[in-house]
Design an enzyme around this catalytic site. Structure first.
Site, PDB file in Angstrom:
ATOM      1  N   GLU A   1       0.861  -1.196   0.000  1.00 57.42           N
ATOM      2  CA  GLU A   1       0.000   0.000   0.000  1.00 57.42           C
ATOM      3  C   GLU A   1       0.885   1.230   0.000  1.00 57.42           C
ATOM      4  OE1 GLU A   1      -2.841   0.185   3.279  1.00 57.42           O
ATOM      5  OE2 GLU A   1      -2.775   2.369   3.253  1.00 57.42           O
TER       6      GLU A   1
ATOM      7  N   GLU B   1      -2.636  11.865   2.926  1.00 54.65           N
ATOM      8  CA  GLU B   1      -3.379  11.384   4.081  1.00 54.65           C
ATOM      9  C   GLU B   1      -3.119  12.314   5.265  1.00 54.65           C
ATOM     10  OE1 GLU B   1      -2.203   7.517   5.555  1.00 54.65           O
ATOM     11  OE2 GLU B   1      -4.250   7.056   6.161  1.00 54.65           O
TER      12      GLU B   1
END
Ligand SMILES: *[C@@H]1O[C@H](CO)[C@@H](O)[C@H](O)[C@H]1NC(C)=O
Length: 304
Positions: free
Chosen positions: A124, A129
């Site tokens: 990932e 974020e």
């Protein structure tokens, strides 16, 4: 001279897929399932998202938002929101996103990331974020065991953790915090956003951010060129290297994902540090607090 030309050529990527406005609806699926990160959201399907204007695609605009009008039943489902996933998968590639606005505010946890099958074995890559409106941006890898990063790499951001293994430190991953306060939140939104780029090769993963008013943004990034050469991008904000991590065994083909969750594992735990009352009550009772909780994306281009 010939060697130099060959080296330069090897770093040139050509436009493969371009997502602008309505093409996001063709190239991505809405993902109407329960949030694996335990957020106070209800991810809706594409038809529901469009009818409620949570997903809006027209001309050169693609908007995804959380519902900002409904007071929730505390015993009912979470706040309607959107998560989308690309139909195509990508490996060695450069992704360039021109983004005008990202979700902001208490309880919000927006992310732009890529992810393989059979998590965490396919790997990932978290490109954008952050939680509760707290800039700066965080860039992180999550992998199966046996992938770590040296503390010091060639990048402008700061290492926050070095073990990428999703099974340790409550899935903290190996993270880098941007050194640019305009990389997320109100600092990003107030200048009309900017450009993010992520390059994945067989031996490195790099992430760059240029604010809208940047004087150093490469012309090819700004103009949405048909080819890019990352050699001209400058020092990345974050770099991940392969000397303590075999990329072939930790990273497989990835889908691209955008989401906006509320509270949940990260934003919920971090919430008391900067926000009022408690996260779930805040989400249930204050729909108007989510009027800034939207993505507005001008373009996403993938080069291979
Ligand atoms: C839907 O959202 C878009 C983008 O934010 C906005 O421009 C438009 O006015 C909205 N439409 C309605 C009917 O509210």
């Amino acid at each position: 001279m010939l060697a130099a030309l060959i080296a330069l050529h090897a770093l040139t990527y050509k436009l493969k897929d371009q997502y602008v406005g309505p093409s996001f609806l063709d190239g991505f699926d809405h993902w109407p399932y329960s949030d694996p990160t335990h957020g106070r959201v209800n991810y809706v399907d594409q038809a529901t998202a469009i009818v409620n204007n949570l997903t809006f695609a027209e001309g050169k605009t693609f908007v995804m938002r959380a519902d900002d009008t409904t007071v929730l039943d505390p015993n009912g489902p979470g706040r309607n929101s959107v998560r989308i996933q690309s139909k195509n998968m990508y490996s060695v590639a450069v992704m360039v996103m021109d983004i005008r606005h990202m979700p902001n505010g208490c309880a919000t946890w927006p992310a732009w990331w890529t992810c393989g099958n059979n998590w965490p074995y396919g790997g990932e890559i978290d490109i954008i974020e952050y939680v509760n409106g707290q800039s700066p941006n965080h860039m992180t890898l999550h992998t199966s065991p046996g992938c770590t990063q040296p503390q010091s790499r060639t990048m402008t951001g700061t290492t926050t953790s070095t073990d990428c293994d999703a099974n340790v430190n409550y899935n903290e991953g190996c993270g880098v915090q941007s050194g640019n306060s305009a990389s997320a939140g109100s600092g990003f939104n107030s200048i009309g956003g900017g450009w993010y780029a992520m390059e994945r090769t067989t031996s490195s993963i790099s992430i760059w951010f240029w604010p809208r008013n940047s004087r150093t943004v490469p012309t090819v990034v700004k103009g949405g060129a048909r080819a890019v050469n990352t050699k001209l991008f400058g020092t990345p904000d974050a770099t991940f290297v392969n000397n303590q991590c075999d990329f072939n065994s930790h990273f497989q083909p990835h889908n691209i994902i955008f989401d906006l969750t509320l509270c949940g594992d990260w934003a919920g735990n971090n919430y008391p540090a900067s926000c009022p009352s408690n996260c779930v009550d805040y989400v249930n009772n204050n729909p108007a607090a989510f009027s800034d909780a939207y993505w507005d994306i001008a373009a996403l281009r993938i080069y291979e």
